[in-house]
Design an enzyme around this catalytic site. Structure first.
Site, PDB file in Angstrom:
ATOM      1  N   GLU A   9      42.314  31.873  31.103  1.00 20.10           N
ATOM      2  CA  GLU A   9      41.008  31.209  31.228  1.00 20.10           C
ATOM      3  C   GLU A   9      40.492  30.605  29.931  1.00 20.10           C
ATOM      4  O   GLU A   9      39.820  29.588  29.934  1.00 20.10           O
ATOM      5  CB  GLU A   9      39.974  32.203  31.773  1.00 20.10           C
ATOM      6  CG  GLU A   9      40.186  32.535  33.226  1.00 20.10           C
ATOM      7  CD  GLU A   9      39.387  33.738  33.668  1.00 20.10           C
ATOM      8  OE1 GLU A   9      38.358  33.544  34.322  1.00 20.10           O
ATOM      9  OE2 GLU A   9      39.793  34.859  33.361  1.00 20.10           O
ATOM     10  N   ASP A  82      41.414  36.660  34.658  1.00 18.85           N
ATOM     11  CA  ASP A  82      40.870  38.016  34.512  1.00 18.85           C
ATOM     12  C   ASP A  82      41.150  38.906  35.721  1.00 18.85           C
ATOM     13  O   ASP A  82      41.254  38.410  36.857  1.00 18.85           O
ATOM     14  CB  ASP A  82      39.362  37.943  34.265  1.00 18.85           C
ATOM     15  CG  ASP A  82      39.029  37.453  32.866  1.00 18.85           C
ATOM     16  OD1 ASP A  82      39.928  37.476  32.004  1.00 18.85           O
ATOM     17  OD2 ASP A  82      37.875  37.053  32.637  1.00 18.85           O
ATOM     18  N   ASP A  84      39.679  40.603  38.016  1.00 19.08           N
ATOM     19  CA  ASP A  84      38.598  40.916  38.941  1.00 19.08           C
ATOM     20  C   ASP A  84      38.581  39.862  40.039  1.00 19.08           C
ATOM     21  O   ASP A  84      39.448  38.986  40.082  1.00 19.08           O
ATOM     22  CB  ASP A  84      37.251  40.998  38.212  1.00 19.08           C
ATOM     23  CG  ASP A  84      36.903  39.710  37.470  1.00 19.08           C
ATOM     24  OD1 ASP A  84      37.609  38.694  37.666  1.00 19.08           O
ATOM     25  OD2 ASP A  84      35.932  39.706  36.698  1.00 19.08           O
ATOM     26  N   GLU A  86      36.581  37.385  40.607  1.00 18.24           N
ATOM     27  CA  GLU A  86      36.385  36.034  40.078  1.00 18.24           C
ATOM     28  C   GLU A  86      37.696  35.496  39.514  1.00 18.24           C
ATOM     29  O   GLU A  86      38.066  34.344  39.737  1.00 18.24           O
ATOM     30  CB  GLU A  86      35.306  36.056  38.988  1.00 18.24           C
ATOM     31  CG  GLU A  86      34.921  34.691  38.458  1.00 18.24           C
ATOM     32  CD  GLU A  86      33.951  33.947  39.355  1.00 18.24           C
ATOM     33  OE1 GLU A  86      33.868  32.719  39.214  1.00 18.24           O
ATOM     34  OE2 GLU A  86      33.300  34.585  40.193  1.00 18.24           O
ATOM     35  N   TYR A 297      39.052  45.492  29.661  1.00 19.06           N
ATOM     36  CA  TYR A 297      38.250  44.504  30.392  1.00 19.06           C
ATOM     37  C   TYR A 297      36.838  45.021  30.628  1.00 19.06           C
ATOM     38  O   TYR A 297      36.646  46.167  31.043  1.00 19.06           O
ATOM     39  CB  TYR A 297      38.918  44.156  31.719  1.00 19.06           C
ATOM     40  CG  TYR A 297      38.314  42.954  32.388  1.00 19.06           C
ATOM     41  CD1 TYR A 297      38.203  41.741  31.705  1.00 19.06           C
ATOM     42  CD2 TYR A 297      37.836  43.017  33.690  1.00 19.06           C
ATOM     43  CE1 TYR A 297      37.641  40.627  32.305  1.00 19.06           C
ATOM     44  CE2 TYR A 297      37.273  41.913  34.307  1.00 19.06           C
ATOM     45  CZ  TYR A 297      37.174  40.725  33.603  1.00 19.06           C
ATOM     46  OH  TYR A 297      36.611  39.622  34.195  1.00 19.06           O
ATOM     47  N   ARG A 299      34.325  43.946  32.635  1.00 18.97           N
ATOM     48  CA  ARG A 299      33.636  43.868  33.932  1.00 18.97           C
ATOM     49  C   ARG A 299      34.277  44.888  34.870  1.00 18.97           C
ATOM     50  O   ARG A 299      35.309  44.629  35.479  1.00 18.97           O
ATOM     51  CB  ARG A 299      33.723  42.456  34.513  1.00 18.97           C
ATOM     52  CG  ARG A 299      32.895  41.450  33.717  1.00 18.97           C
ATOM     53  CD  ARG A 299      32.850  40.079  34.363  1.00 18.97           C
ATOM     54  NE  ARG A 299      32.048  39.167  33.571  1.00 18.97           N
ATOM     55  CZ  ARG A 299      32.525  38.394  32.601  1.00 18.97           C
ATOM     56  NH1 ARG A 299      33.807  38.443  32.298  1.00 18.97           N
ATOM     57  NH2 ARG A 299      31.726  37.593  31.927  1.00 18.97           N
ATOM     58  N   HIS A 342      39.906  48.813  37.958  1.00 20.51           N
ATOM     59  CA  HIS A 342      40.594  49.089  36.703  1.00 20.51           C
ATOM     60  C   HIS A 342      39.783  50.096  35.917  1.00 20.51           C
ATOM     61  O   HIS A 342      38.836  50.674  36.436  1.00 20.51           O
ATOM     62  CB  HIS A 342      40.829  47.811  35.891  1.00 20.51           C
ATOM     63  CG  HIS A 342      39.837  46.720  36.175  1.00 20.51           C
ATOM     64  ND1 HIS A 342      38.541  46.769  35.749  1.00 20.51           N
ATOM     65  CD2 HIS A 342      39.963  45.566  36.875  1.00 20.51           C
ATOM     66  CE1 HIS A 342      37.899  45.674  36.152  1.00 20.51           C
ATOM     67  NE2 HIS A 342      38.733  44.938  36.840  1.00 20.51           N
TER      68      HIS A 342
END
Length: 689
Positions: A9, A82, A84, A86, A297, A299, A342
């Site tokens: 990203e 990432d 997740d 999103e 990570y 989030r 996670h």
């Protein structure tokens, strides 16, 4: 030439990962999403099974063209966005935007370290369509709500307003709390404290009961009755109870607990916390190691820790503090909403201590990294052991109680204590060694009048905590939600607490009348659960949207027909424009209220609103000190005679001079432990509340 293309990203992440993978891999950045719903229209075909219309985001065309060219040359294309929902959606959009001709491999890693990245490429998988569907459903639901309600608000209330699933509930919480405060009726109550002496030791005690019965002290008369029953100043020690109490460390951070603690301890806004955490996750250039991701990570709603990370932390604890400080691998208690996708937010290596990393980090990066590192290490340490003492003392049936608490073994408190929204209980309050049956002397009895206080307004930390407890939103939504309600001027900050604005209350009233489900906590919580069911493969995303939209669409039609236009009248200031003589009025702008000429657009005179704090300027002794705001919205204090007087202070002057050096005094601390300090020397004094 590289055989494999890896798409991540951000450029920072691309640079780090390319170093780990070597020459056979080319790593490029998509700069987030490449496709999205169009901004100029709904982009959802509600007549055709809610089919979304995705387009290339404006300005991303050249980037997409370059990515397609690179994908054609590569033997394998790895999508490493990432880990997740999103990120899964970004990978899915990339696979469609780049074309169906390639085989796309999905790789995920919870930390950007050499070992973690290389391990993930050993066993790449496929895009998780269920996670994509859950994210897609959330995006479409938010679009259906926002793009249907917002135009109604523009037409009936004011241009530039918006409504959303999570932001509308957050606004409701703030307004409901404000209404509680407005309707609150304070009640009088009293407490009685006494200073006691035993031999050479002095300590405090509080009134507890009369003749072993609890007595409410609602008035001064109630207090006087208790005091009249006392006979002399000698008290008998009736009971001494000693206990050993364990205090356990907090779990490692989730996204929301990180945001809350960073707000309490570092004074970070949620947006800043996530921005700095992203930098720590994507990688910092460390001498001798290259670019390394310092945290996992950020989030996540899980408090799970990997066995490898636990083992490394244990070694550090034993080597640094000793075996007695080592905790036990307790099972972390997850919240009901936790997806456990996670791990918790933790340092990627316990060996990279904040002290060692400080030279490579900015001040904000170091402060946040230290918070995360301290919390993680503490979570793996032994509980603190506290010695508690409770002593009951009586005089003619009137009983006072004194509580003492001392730290016997620090355990995890050696490095970290979790912050609290309320006052922390006092530690190391020592009571003298006294046996039951001995006598103590009351030195001074202090009756104190109090009034019950309304519930406090929401700070950012408290709002995030409440949203999480209610199951509203998810870790990634808290920061943009809080940003949005501030940008729309629905709320303003007053002493770091949220207060609704007039326009915020008007929007909420309209939503309450015509869209009660959207601001209903239970409804929104159920919707989050439905989206989780999609992610778990238990529900169809189109059915979830259809169930919502069938009830929602008639409400929109009713609001368009029945909602009356609300005219927000300009409030007169009570002064005339110095340029044209017309009355000045209050206007609402991007940064809150300001004064403007009512003769606009012929006269464009505007003035900022200044708030006097009732203190004479300590420099010129003529002007009043007023509260002002910097360009970064930070409050400071200046003289209203500026530019003739250039007095300025970040701290609030209190209107008294220092007895030590004659410079002015300013507020240092508020609340229970309020203090003032000198603006020049080291003089401080406590404030008697």
């Amino acid at each position: 030439m590289a055989d494999n293309l890896v798409i991540v990203e951000s450029p920072a992440k691309a640079k780090t990962i390319e170093k780990y993978l070597g020459k056979r891999y080319k790593v490029v950045a998509s700069m987030g999403h490449l496709r999205d719903l169009p901004r100029s229209q709904m982009g959802i075909d509600t007549e055709n099974n809610y089919e979304p219309k995705y387009i290339t985001i404006r300005g991303k065309g050249p980037l997409l063209k370059d990515l397609k060219k690179e994908a054609k040359k590569a033997k394998k294309v790895f999508l490493a966005s990432d880990p997740d929902r999103e990120g899964e959606a970004i990978a899915w959009h990339l696979s469609h935007a780049l074309g169906e001709n390639n085989d796309y491999y999905r790789v995920v890693f919870n930390e950007i370290t050499k070992d973690a990245v290389k391990e993930s490429f050993k066993s790449p998988g496929k895009i998780n369509q269920e996670l994509v569907d859950a994210q897609q459903a959330r995006r479409l639901l938010d679009r259906l709500v926002g793009y249907n309600i917002s135009p109604v608000l523009w037409k009936k209330v004011k241009k530039g307003l918006s409504a959303g699933r999570v932001q509308s509930v957050a606004l409701r919480l703030i307004i409901d709390r404000e209404n509680e405060i407005r309707n609150f009726k304070p009640e009088e109550y009293w407490t009685i404290e006494s200073d006691f002496k035993y031999k050479r030791s002095e300590f405090k005690g509080k009134f507890n009961s009369v003749n072993n019965k609890k007595v409410k002290l609602n008035t001064r008369e109630d207090v006087d009755k208790v005091l009249e029953q006392l006979s002399g100043d000698e008290f008998n020690v009736d009971k001494v109870e000693k206990k050993e109490k364990k205090r356990f460390p907090a779990n490692s951070f989730t996204t929301s607990s990180l945001q809350q603690e960073a707000a309490r301890k570092l004074n970070f806004k949620t947006r800043k916390t996530m921005m700095v955490a992203q930098q720590l996750y994507e990688g910092i250039d460390i001498k001798g190691s290259g670019t390394v991701g310092l945290i996992t990570y950020m989030r996540t709603d899980s408090t799970r820790i990997s066995p490898v990370a636990q083992a490394e932390a244990e070694n550090y604890i034993v080597d640094t503090f000793g075996k007695e400080f080592l905790g036990f691998n307790k099972k972390q208690k997850e919240s009901a909403q936790s997806q456990d996708a996670h791990e918790a937010v933790r340092p990627t290596s316990s060996a990279r201590t904040p002290e060692n990393m400080k030279q490579y980090l900015t001040r904000d990066q170091h402060r946040l990294y230290k918070l995360i590192w301290d919390r993680f290490i503490a979570s793996q340490m032994a509980p603190a052991i506290l010695d508690t003492v409770r002593m009951d003392m009586s005089n003619n049936g009137v009983m006072f109680r004194s509580n003492g608490q001392t730290i016997k073994f620090k355990g995890f408190m050696q490095i970290y204590i979790e912050g609290k929204d309320d006052e922390e209980e006092e530690l190391n309050n020592r009571l003298p060694e006294i046996a039951e049956g001995e006598k103590v002397k009351s030195l001074k009895i202090n009756p104190n009048q109090h009034f019950t206080q309304p519930p406090p307004r929401f700070t950012e930390a408290r709002l995030v905590k409440t949203l999480e407890e209610l199951g509203i939103g998810r870790p990634s939504t808290y920061s943009p939600t809080i940003d949005t309600i501030q940008k729309r001027n629905y709320v303003r900050m007053d002493q770091k607490r949220f207060m609704p604005t007039e326009i915020g209350e008007i929007v909420h009233q309209s939503m309450e009348e015509y869209f009660p489900d959207i601001i209903d906590v239970d409804f929104t919580k159920t919707m989050e659960a439905d989206l989780d069911s999609v992610a778990e493969g238990k529900a169809s995303w189109k059915e979830v949207i259809d169930d919502f939209y069938k009830e929602f669409e008639p409400r929109v039609e009713r609001a368009e027909e029945e909602m009356e236009k609300i005219e927000i009248k300009d409030e007169p200031v009570g002064e005339d424009c110095e340029k044209c003589g017309s009355p000045m009025v209050y206007k609402m702008g991007r940064y809150g209220k300001f004064k403007a000429c009512s003769n606009f657009p012929e006269c464009r005179n505007t003035k900022a609103i200044v708030k006097s704090i009732g203190v004479t300027c300590p420099k010129c002794k003529k002007g009043d000190v007023i509260e002002r705001k910097s360009k970064k919205n930070r409050i400071f204090y200046g003289c209203d005679q500026y530019p003739e007087c250039d007095f300025i202070s970040w701290d609030r002057p209190i209107g008294r001079d220092c007895p030590k050096c004659d410079h002015h005094l300013v507020e240092a601390k508020k609340g229970k432990n309020a203090q003032v300090k000198c603006s020049n020397c080291d003089y401080t004094e406590k404030v008697n509340n």
